[in-house]
Scaffold this active site. Sequence first.
Site, PDB file in Angstrom:
ATOM      1  CD  GLU A  55      26.798  -8.927 -12.410  1.00  0.00           C
ATOM      2  OE1 GLU A  55      26.963  -8.869 -13.640  1.00  0.00           O
ATOM      3  OE2 GLU A  55      26.943  -7.955 -11.658  1.00  0.00           O
ATOM      4  CD  GLU A 105      28.642  -3.259 -13.053  1.00  0.00           C
ATOM      5  OE1 GLU A 105      27.964  -3.927 -12.263  1.00  0.00           O
ATOM      6  OE2 GLU A 105      29.115  -3.735 -14.107  1.00  0.00           O
TER       7      GLU A 105
HETATM    8  O1  LIG Z   1      26.088  -5.229 -15.746  1.00  0.00           O
HETATM    9  C1  LIG Z   1      26.656  -5.673 -14.753  1.00  0.00           C
HETATM   10  O2  LIG Z   1      26.117  -5.647 -13.643  1.00  0.00           O
HETATM   11  C2  LIG Z   1      28.004  -6.241 -14.834  1.00  0.00           C
HETATM   12  O3  LIG Z   1      28.570  -6.535 -13.809  1.00  0.00           O
HETATM   13  C3  LIG Z   1      28.672  -6.454 -16.128  1.00  0.00           C
HETATM   14  O4  LIG Z   1      29.859  -7.152 -15.948  1.00  0.00           O
HETATM   15  C4  LIG Z   1      27.866  -7.197 -17.125  1.00  0.00           C
HETATM   16  O5  LIG Z   1      27.057  -6.365 -17.856  1.00  0.00           O
HETATM   17 MG   LIG Z   2      27.402  -6.006 -12.072  1.00  0.00          MG
END
Ligand SMILES: O=C(O)C(=O)[C@@H](O)CO
Ligand SMILES: [Mg+2]
Length: 259
Positions: free
Chosen positions: A140, A237
Amino acid sequence: MPKFAANLSMMFTELPFLERFEAAATAGFNAVEYLFPYDFEKSLIADKLKAHSLEQALFNAHAGDWDGGERGLATLEGRRQDFRDSITQALDYARALECPKIHIMAGISDVTGKTEALYVENVRYAADLAAALDIEVLVEPINARDMPGYFLGSVAQAIDLLERIDRPNARLQFDYYHAQITEGDVTMLMRDSIDSIGHIQIASVPERNEPDTGELNYPYVLAELVAAGYRGWVGCEYRPAGETTAGLGWLAAYRNDAK
Ligand SMILES: O=C(O)C(=O)[C@@H](O)CO
Ligand SMILES: [Mg+2]
Protein backbone atom coordinates in the site's frame (compact mmCIF):
# COMPACT_ATOMS: atom_id res chain seq x y z
CA MET A 1 -23.09 -1.92 -4.53
CA PRO A 2 -19.85 -1.97 -2.58
CA LYS A 3 -19.55 -4.15 0.53
CA PHE A 4 -17.92 -2.53 3.54
CA ALA A 5 -15.57 -3.90 6.20
CA ALA A 6 -15.21 -2.05 9.51
CA ASN A 7 -11.61 -1.19 10.40
CA LEU A 8 -11.41 -2.04 14.10
CA SER A 9 -8.14 -0.16 14.64
CA MET A 10 -9.94 3.10 13.89
CA MET A 11 -13.65 2.42 14.38
CA PHE A 12 -15.42 1.41 17.59
CA THR A 13 -12.37 2.43 19.65
CA GLU A 14 -14.80 3.48 22.39
CA LEU A 15 -14.69 -0.24 23.24
CA PRO A 16 -11.90 -2.69 24.10
CA PHE A 17 -10.61 -4.43 20.96
CA LEU A 18 -12.41 -7.74 21.47
CA GLU A 19 -15.75 -5.99 22.01
CA ARG A 20 -15.47 -4.12 18.70
CA PHE A 21 -16.42 -7.27 16.72
CA GLU A 22 -19.92 -7.39 18.18
CA ALA A 23 -20.31 -3.63 17.77
CA ALA A 24 -19.36 -3.85 14.09
CA ALA A 25 -21.80 -6.69 13.47
CA THR A 26 -24.58 -4.87 15.31
CA ALA A 27 -23.92 -1.80 13.17
CA GLY A 28 -24.48 -3.92 10.05
CA PHE A 29 -20.96 -4.85 8.93
CA ASN A 30 -20.30 -8.36 7.62
CA ALA A 31 -16.50 -8.11 7.69
CA VAL A 32 -13.71 -6.50 9.68
CA GLU A 33 -10.09 -5.51 9.17
CA TYR A 34 -7.50 -3.99 11.52
CA LEU A 35 -3.78 -3.40 11.84
CA PHE A 36 -2.58 -6.26 14.06
CA PRO A 37 -4.18 -9.23 15.85
CA TYR A 38 -1.03 -10.41 17.63
CA ASP A 39 -1.83 -9.20 21.16
CA PHE A 40 -4.60 -11.81 21.25
CA GLU A 41 -4.78 -15.58 20.89
CA LYS A 42 -5.89 -16.39 17.36
CA SER A 43 -8.56 -18.77 18.70
CA LEU A 44 -10.08 -15.89 20.71
CA ILE A 45 -10.39 -13.76 17.59
CA ALA A 46 -11.66 -16.70 15.53
CA ASP A 47 -14.39 -17.19 18.15
CA LYS A 48 -15.42 -13.53 17.88
CA LEU A 49 -15.63 -13.75 14.09
CA LYS A 50 -17.73 -16.88 14.29
CA ALA A 51 -19.99 -15.62 17.09
CA HIS A 52 -20.86 -12.50 15.11
CA SER A 53 -20.86 -14.03 11.60
CA LEU A 54 -18.05 -11.77 10.46
CA GLU A 55 -15.46 -12.35 7.76
CA GLN A 56 -11.88 -11.31 8.38
CA ALA A 57 -11.03 -9.21 5.31
CA LEU A 58 -7.45 -8.17 6.05
CA PHE A 59 -4.80 -7.49 8.68
CA ASN A 60 -1.15 -6.50 8.62
CA ALA A 61 1.97 -8.55 9.13
CA HIS A 62 3.90 -7.42 12.21
CA ALA A 63 5.56 -4.13 11.25
CA GLY A 64 8.45 -3.94 13.71
CA ASP A 65 8.64 -1.67 16.73
CA TRP A 66 5.54 0.46 16.03
CA ASP A 67 5.81 2.57 19.19
CA GLY A 68 9.48 3.15 18.37
CA GLY A 69 8.51 4.49 14.92
CA GLU A 70 9.01 1.45 12.70
CA ARG A 71 6.41 1.04 9.95
CA GLY A 72 7.26 -2.29 8.40
CA LEU A 73 10.27 -4.50 7.86
CA ALA A 74 10.32 -5.28 4.15
CA THR A 75 12.96 -2.70 3.20
CA LEU A 76 15.04 -2.79 6.38
CA GLU A 77 18.64 -3.91 5.98
CA GLY A 78 19.68 -6.46 8.58
CA ARG A 79 16.06 -7.44 9.42
CA ARG A 80 15.56 -10.26 6.93
CA GLN A 81 14.95 -12.85 9.65
CA ASP A 82 12.53 -10.55 11.53
CA PHE A 83 10.69 -10.05 8.25
CA ARG A 84 10.50 -13.77 7.59
CA ASP A 85 9.30 -14.43 11.14
CA SER A 86 6.59 -11.78 10.68
CA ILE A 87 5.32 -13.58 7.58
CA THR A 88 5.25 -16.97 9.31
CA GLN A 89 3.27 -15.42 12.16
CA ALA A 90 0.88 -13.54 9.85
CA LEU A 91 0.13 -16.64 7.79
CA ASP A 92 -0.45 -18.65 10.93
CA TYR A 93 -3.07 -16.10 12.05
CA ALA A 94 -4.51 -15.79 8.54
CA ARG A 95 -5.12 -19.51 8.37
CA ALA A 96 -6.84 -19.54 11.78
CA LEU A 97 -8.97 -16.49 10.92
CA GLU A 98 -9.65 -17.62 7.33
CA CYS A 99 -8.30 -14.28 6.19
CA PRO A 100 -7.49 -14.14 2.46
CA LYS A 101 -5.25 -11.04 2.48
CA ILE A 102 -2.24 -9.76 4.41
CA HIS A 103 -0.87 -6.22 4.15
CA ILE A 104 2.92 -6.12 4.24
CA MET A 105 4.29 -2.75 5.29
CA ALA A 106 7.47 -1.61 3.55
CA GLY A 107 9.16 0.45 6.26
CA ILE A 108 10.74 3.88 6.58
CA SER A 109 13.55 3.77 4.02
CA ASP A 110 15.03 5.83 1.21
CA VAL A 111 14.22 4.54 -2.26
CA THR A 112 17.55 3.23 -3.53
CA GLY A 113 18.44 0.35 -5.84
CA LYS A 114 19.42 -1.62 -2.76
CA THR A 115 16.20 -1.07 -0.82
CA GLU A 116 14.15 -1.83 -3.92
CA ALA A 117 15.99 -5.11 -4.46
CA LEU A 118 15.50 -6.11 -0.82
CA TYR A 119 11.81 -5.20 -0.99
CA VAL A 120 11.27 -7.24 -4.16
CA GLU A 121 13.06 -10.22 -2.61
CA ASN A 122 11.10 -9.98 0.67
CA VAL A 123 7.64 -9.52 -0.85
CA ARG A 124 8.35 -12.35 -3.29
CA TYR A 125 9.32 -14.58 -0.35
CA ALA A 126 6.05 -13.73 1.41
CA ALA A 127 3.99 -14.18 -1.75
CA ASP A 128 5.42 -17.64 -2.37
CA LEU A 129 4.60 -18.82 1.16
CA ALA A 130 1.16 -17.22 1.00
CA ALA A 131 0.35 -18.74 -2.39
CA ALA A 132 0.46 -22.21 -0.89
CA LEU A 133 -2.40 -21.13 1.40
CA ASP A 134 -4.29 -19.26 -1.32
CA ILE A 135 -3.61 -15.95 0.41
CA GLU A 136 -2.75 -12.61 -1.24
CA VAL A 137 -0.04 -10.27 0.01
CA LEU A 138 -0.75 -6.58 -0.42
CA VAL A 139 1.40 -3.47 -0.69
CA GLU A 140 0.00 0.00 0.00
CA PRO A 141 1.35 3.43 -0.96
CA ILE A 142 1.00 5.76 2.07
CA ASN A 143 1.03 9.56 1.99
CA ALA A 144 4.15 11.31 3.26
CA ARG A 145 2.27 13.75 5.49
CA ASP A 146 0.99 10.93 7.73
CA MET A 147 4.07 8.73 7.40
CA PRO A 148 7.16 10.76 6.49
CA GLY A 149 9.93 8.69 4.92
CA TYR A 150 7.71 5.68 4.14
CA PHE A 151 9.28 3.74 1.28
CA LEU A 152 6.13 3.29 -0.83
CA GLY A 153 4.59 6.63 -1.82
CA SER A 154 2.69 6.35 -5.09
CA VAL A 155 0.53 3.90 -7.00
CA ALA A 156 2.93 4.07 -9.97
CA GLN A 157 5.86 3.09 -7.74
CA ALA A 158 3.84 0.23 -6.22
CA ILE A 159 2.79 -1.10 -9.62
CA ASP A 160 6.35 -0.90 -10.93
CA LEU A 161 7.55 -2.91 -7.92
CA LEU A 162 4.67 -5.40 -8.21
CA GLU A 163 5.72 -6.01 -11.81
CA ARG A 164 9.24 -6.73 -10.61
CA ILE A 165 7.94 -8.97 -7.79
CA ASP A 166 6.04 -10.80 -10.50
CA ARG A 167 3.77 -12.95 -8.38
CA PRO A 168 0.02 -13.18 -9.16
CA ASN A 169 -0.91 -13.11 -5.46
CA ALA A 170 1.11 -9.92 -4.75
CA ARG A 171 -1.34 -7.05 -5.26
CA LEU A 172 -2.10 -3.41 -4.60
CA GLN A 173 -3.93 -2.11 -1.52
CA PHE A 174 -5.51 1.04 -2.94
CA ASP A 175 -6.41 3.48 -0.17
CA TYR A 176 -8.33 6.42 -1.62
CA TYR A 177 -7.34 8.59 1.35
CA HIS A 178 -3.62 8.25 0.63
CA ALA A 179 -4.09 8.34 -3.15
CA GLN A 180 -6.04 11.60 -3.01
CA ILE A 181 -3.47 13.29 -0.76
CA THR A 182 -0.46 12.18 -2.78
CA GLU A 183 -1.76 11.99 -6.32
CA GLY A 184 -5.36 13.15 -6.83
CA ASP A 185 -7.29 12.21 -10.00
CA VAL A 186 -8.29 9.13 -8.01
CA THR A 187 -10.85 7.64 -10.35
CA MET A 188 -8.44 7.61 -13.31
CA LEU A 189 -5.79 6.22 -10.97
CA MET A 190 -8.18 3.45 -9.87
CA ARG A 191 -9.20 2.64 -13.46
CA ASP A 192 -5.58 2.47 -14.58
CA SER A 193 -4.62 0.17 -11.71
CA ILE A 194 -7.80 -1.92 -11.35
CA ASP A 195 -6.10 -5.10 -12.61
CA SER A 196 -3.56 -4.86 -9.77
CA ILE A 197 -5.99 -3.94 -6.97
CA GLY A 198 -6.48 -6.55 -4.26
CA HIS A 199 -8.09 -4.41 -1.56
CA ILE A 200 -9.67 -0.97 -1.16
CA GLN A 201 -9.80 1.40 1.80
CA ILE A 202 -11.66 4.70 2.21
CA ALA A 203 -11.81 7.76 4.45
CA SER A 204 -12.59 11.42 4.02
CA VAL A 205 -9.81 13.76 2.93
CA PRO A 206 -8.18 15.64 4.55
CA GLU A 207 -9.53 14.73 8.03
CA ARG A 208 -9.67 10.94 7.66
CA ASN A 209 -13.21 10.90 9.07
CA GLU A 210 -16.47 9.43 7.76
CA PRO A 211 -16.61 9.14 3.95
CA ASP A 212 -19.63 11.44 3.62
CA THR A 213 -17.51 14.48 4.55
CA GLY A 214 -14.42 16.02 2.97
CA GLU A 215 -13.29 16.66 -0.57
CA LEU A 216 -13.94 13.23 -2.15
CA ASN A 217 -17.39 12.42 -3.54
CA TYR A 218 -17.57 8.78 -2.43
CA PRO A 219 -20.97 7.94 -3.94
CA TYR A 220 -19.41 8.72 -7.34
CA VAL A 221 -15.98 7.26 -6.53
CA LEU A 222 -17.41 3.94 -5.30
CA ALA A 223 -19.91 3.64 -8.14
CA GLU A 224 -16.96 3.97 -10.53
CA LEU A 225 -15.03 1.36 -8.56
CA VAL A 226 -17.89 -1.12 -8.89
CA ALA A 227 -18.30 -0.21 -12.57
CA ALA A 228 -14.60 -1.02 -13.05
CA GLY A 229 -15.30 -4.53 -11.74
CA TYR A 230 -14.14 -4.42 -8.10
CA ARG A 231 -16.10 -6.92 -6.01
CA GLY A 232 -13.94 -7.14 -2.85
CA TRP A 233 -14.31 -5.55 0.56
CA VAL A 234 -14.02 -1.79 0.98
CA GLY A 235 -12.25 -1.19 4.28
CA CYS A 236 -13.61 1.74 6.29
CA GLU A 237 -10.27 2.92 7.57
CA TYR A 238 -11.39 6.19 9.09
CA ARG A 239 -11.40 7.87 12.47
CA PRO A 240 -14.99 8.69 13.35
CA ALA A 241 -15.44 12.40 14.04
CA GLY A 242 -17.50 11.53 17.12
CA GLU A 243 -18.97 8.32 18.44
CA THR A 244 -18.60 5.57 15.81
CA THR A 245 -22.24 4.50 15.57
CA ALA A 246 -23.50 8.08 15.51
CA GLY A 247 -21.42 8.66 12.38
CA LEU A 248 -22.74 5.69 10.40
CA GLY A 249 -25.53 7.56 8.60
CA TRP A 250 -23.51 7.32 5.36
CA LEU A 251 -23.79 3.50 5.45
CA ALA A 252 -27.58 3.57 5.51
CA ALA A 253 -27.58 5.28 2.12
CA TYR A 254 -25.80 2.27 0.57
CA ARG A 255 -28.22 -0.14 2.26
CA ASN A 256 -31.17 1.76 0.82
CA ASP A 257 -29.43 1.60 -2.56
CA ALA A 258 -29.48 -2.18 -2.46
CA LYS A 259 -33.25 -2.42 -1.90
O1 LIG B 1 -2.56 3.54 7.29
C1 LIG B 1 -3.08 2.86 6.42
O2 LIG B 1 -3.64 3.39 5.45
C2 LIG B 1 -3.08 1.40 6.48
O3 LIG B 1 -3.73 0.78 5.67
C3 LIG B 1 -2.32 0.67 7.51
O4 LIG B 1 -2.35 -0.69 7.26
C4 LIG B 1 -0.90 1.08 7.63
O5 LIG B 1 -0.73 2.14 8.48
MG1 LIG C 1 -4.83 2.10 4.36
